[in-house]
Design an enzyme around this catalytic site. Sequence first.
Site, PDB file in Angstrom:
ATOM      1  N   ASN A   9       0.866  -1.182   0.000  1.00 59.79           N
ATOM      2  CA  ASN A   9       0.000   0.000   0.000  1.00 59.79           C
ATOM      3  C   ASN A   9       0.898   1.225   0.000  1.00 59.79           C
ATOM      4  OD1 ASN A   9      -1.815   2.030   0.532  1.00 59.79           O
ATOM      5  ND2 ASN A   9      -2.285   1.367   2.624  1.00 59.79           N
ATOM      6  N   TRP A  10       1.003   1.851  -1.169  1.00 58.61           N
ATOM      7  CA  TRP A  10       1.929   2.992  -1.289  1.00 58.61           C
ATOM      8  C   TRP A  10       1.348   4.268  -0.688  1.00 58.61           C
ATOM      9  CZ3 TRP A  10       4.309   2.527  -6.912  1.00 58.61           C
ATOM     10  CH2 TRP A  10       4.965   1.294  -7.018  1.00 58.61           C
ATOM     11  N   LYS A  11       0.066   4.243  -0.335  1.00 54.50           N
ATOM     12  CA  LYS A  11      -0.615   5.414   0.239  1.00 54.50           C
ATOM     13  C   LYS A  11      -0.427   6.618  -0.680  1.00 54.50           C
ATOM     14  CE  LYS A  11      -0.226   3.314   4.753  1.00 54.50           C
ATOM     15  NZ  LYS A  11      -0.154   3.475   6.202  1.00 54.50           N
ATOM     16  N   HIS A  94      -9.483   1.123   4.855  1.00 59.78           N
ATOM     17  CA  HIS A  94      -8.221   1.323   5.572  1.00 59.78           C
ATOM     18  C   HIS A  94      -8.473   2.262   6.753  1.00 59.78           C
ATOM     19  CE1 HIS A  94      -4.165   2.625   6.494  1.00 59.78           C
ATOM     20  NE2 HIS A  94      -3.747   1.535   5.889  1.00 59.78           N
ATOM     21  N   GLU A  96      -6.961   4.733   7.771  1.00 63.70           N
ATOM     22  CA  GLU A  96      -6.806   6.156   7.439  1.00 63.70           C
ATOM     23  C   GLU A  96      -8.072   6.692   6.769  1.00 63.70           C
ATOM     24  OE1 GLU A  96      -3.073   5.620   5.416  1.00 63.70           O
ATOM     25  OE2 GLU A  96      -2.161   5.082   7.330  1.00 63.70           O
ATOM     26  N   GLU A 162      -5.246  -4.750  10.748  1.00 66.27           N
ATOM     27  CA  GLU A 162      -4.239  -3.716  10.970  1.00 66.27           C
ATOM     28  C   GLU A 162      -4.558  -2.944  12.248  1.00 66.27           C
ATOM     29  OE1 GLU A 162      -2.200  -2.596   7.022  1.00 66.27           O
ATOM     30  OE2 GLU A 162      -4.021  -1.400   7.182  1.00 66.27           O
ATOM     31  N   GLY A 168       2.532   2.470  10.726  1.00 65.39           N
ATOM     32  CA  GLY A 168       3.465   3.577  10.529  1.00 65.39           C
ATOM     33  C   GLY A 168       4.189   4.006  11.791  1.00 65.39           C
ATOM     34  N   SER A 208       3.564  -1.848  10.400  1.00 64.81           N
ATOM     35  CA  SER A 208       5.020  -1.845  10.617  1.00 64.81           C
ATOM     36  C   SER A 208       5.681  -3.177  10.239  1.00 64.81           C
ATOM     37  CB  SER A 208       5.353  -1.448  12.058  1.00 64.81           C
ATOM     38  OG  SER A 208       4.895  -0.124  12.321  1.00 64.81           O
ATOM     39  N   GLY A 229       2.843  -1.044   4.317  1.00 69.24           N
ATOM     40  CA  GLY A 229       2.855   0.371   3.950  1.00 69.24           C
ATOM     41  C   GLY A 229       4.265   0.845   3.657  1.00 69.24           C
ATOM     42  N   GLY A 230       4.885   1.462   4.644  1.00 68.62           N
ATOM     43  CA  GLY A 230       6.200   2.092   4.469  1.00 68.62           C
ATOM     44  C   GLY A 230       7.227   1.224   3.751  1.00 68.62           C
TER      45      GLY A 230
HETATM   46  P1  PGA Z   1       2.872   0.467   7.639  1.00 68.39           P
HETATM   47  O1  PGA Z   1       1.392   0.657   7.028  1.00 68.39           O
HETATM   48  O2  PGA Z   1       3.408  -0.819   7.056  1.00 68.39           O
HETATM   49  O3  PGA Z   1       3.621   1.668   7.154  1.00 68.39           O
HETATM   50  O4  PGA Z   1       2.734   0.410   9.118  1.00 68.39           O
HETATM   51  C1  PGA Z   1       0.536  -0.444   6.855  1.00 68.39           C
HETATM   52  C2  PGA Z   1      -0.767   0.017   6.265  1.00 68.39           C
HETATM   53  O5  PGA Z   1      -1.279   1.066   6.672  1.00 68.39           O
HETATM   54  O6  PGA Z   1      -1.337  -0.641   5.361  1.00 68.39           O
END
Ligand code: PGA
Length: 252
Positions: A9-11, A94, A96, A162, A168, A208, A229-230
């Site tokens: 997930n590149w956000k 998600h 977010e 999640e 993050g 993470s 994500g990251g």
């Molecule tokens: P993260 O994000 O790996 O940066 O913690 C995961 C996500 O939100 O899908």
Amino acid sequence: MRIPIIAGNWKMNTTVAEAESLVREMKPRLEAVAGVERVLCPPFVSLASVAALLRGSSVKLGAQNLYHEDKGAFTGEISPLMLAGLCQYVIVGHSERRKYFGEDNAAVNRKAQAARRAGLVPIVCVGETLAENEAGRTREVIVGQVQGSLAGLEGPLVVAYEPVWAIGTGRAATAAQANATIGLIRRTLAALFGAARAQELPIQYGGSVTGANIAEFIAQPEIDGALVGGASLRAGDFIAIVEQTARLKGVR
Ligand code: PGA
């Protein structure tokens, strides 16, 4: 036998040029991996050019969101029909989106249903906040999110657990914690859809995840992959996550 699935997930990161260059960098090594579903989820504006780069590839493409209507006067929104020609997966609900854009379980369910109608596989996210976790409400929150977000969904789908406090933050859940909550999710799916289907649906951990901790998660019996994500923005890290998953749990 559930095929593990690793999704990046590149956000809201990467320009079109950056997305193309990241895909070019990752593609050969990702394609060399067998027995693991590999999905890249760049921003909407890069889907078309990344789709072109992945044409004929075993690496799949996903979007990060969609609107539940097929077309019409919804300025700025992207419909399932628009995505259906471009990608195979779409992330919905998600944390977010839930937090910053007010999406509740009913909205997430509408989006997941719309994705299924268009032939897309929804990756439906659930997870408790730190406050909910500390108040001992994880079970109640997760069961409510799974029931509310997934009710009535037919066909293939993926669930991503999640915990919001792990996203993050560099503070991942422990593998045992994640496995226990994912077990709860599977029992909730069994109550919704029957035990046989619940056994077939892949459930990811997210929060993470890196090349350094993926092995602990993948070793757990209930965990079928990761939503990353990251670390998915770093080619080496994402490839390491995919390769370790294949080594530990790849389906041949
Ligand atoms: P993260 O994000 O790996 O940066 O913690 C995961 C996500 O939100 O899908």
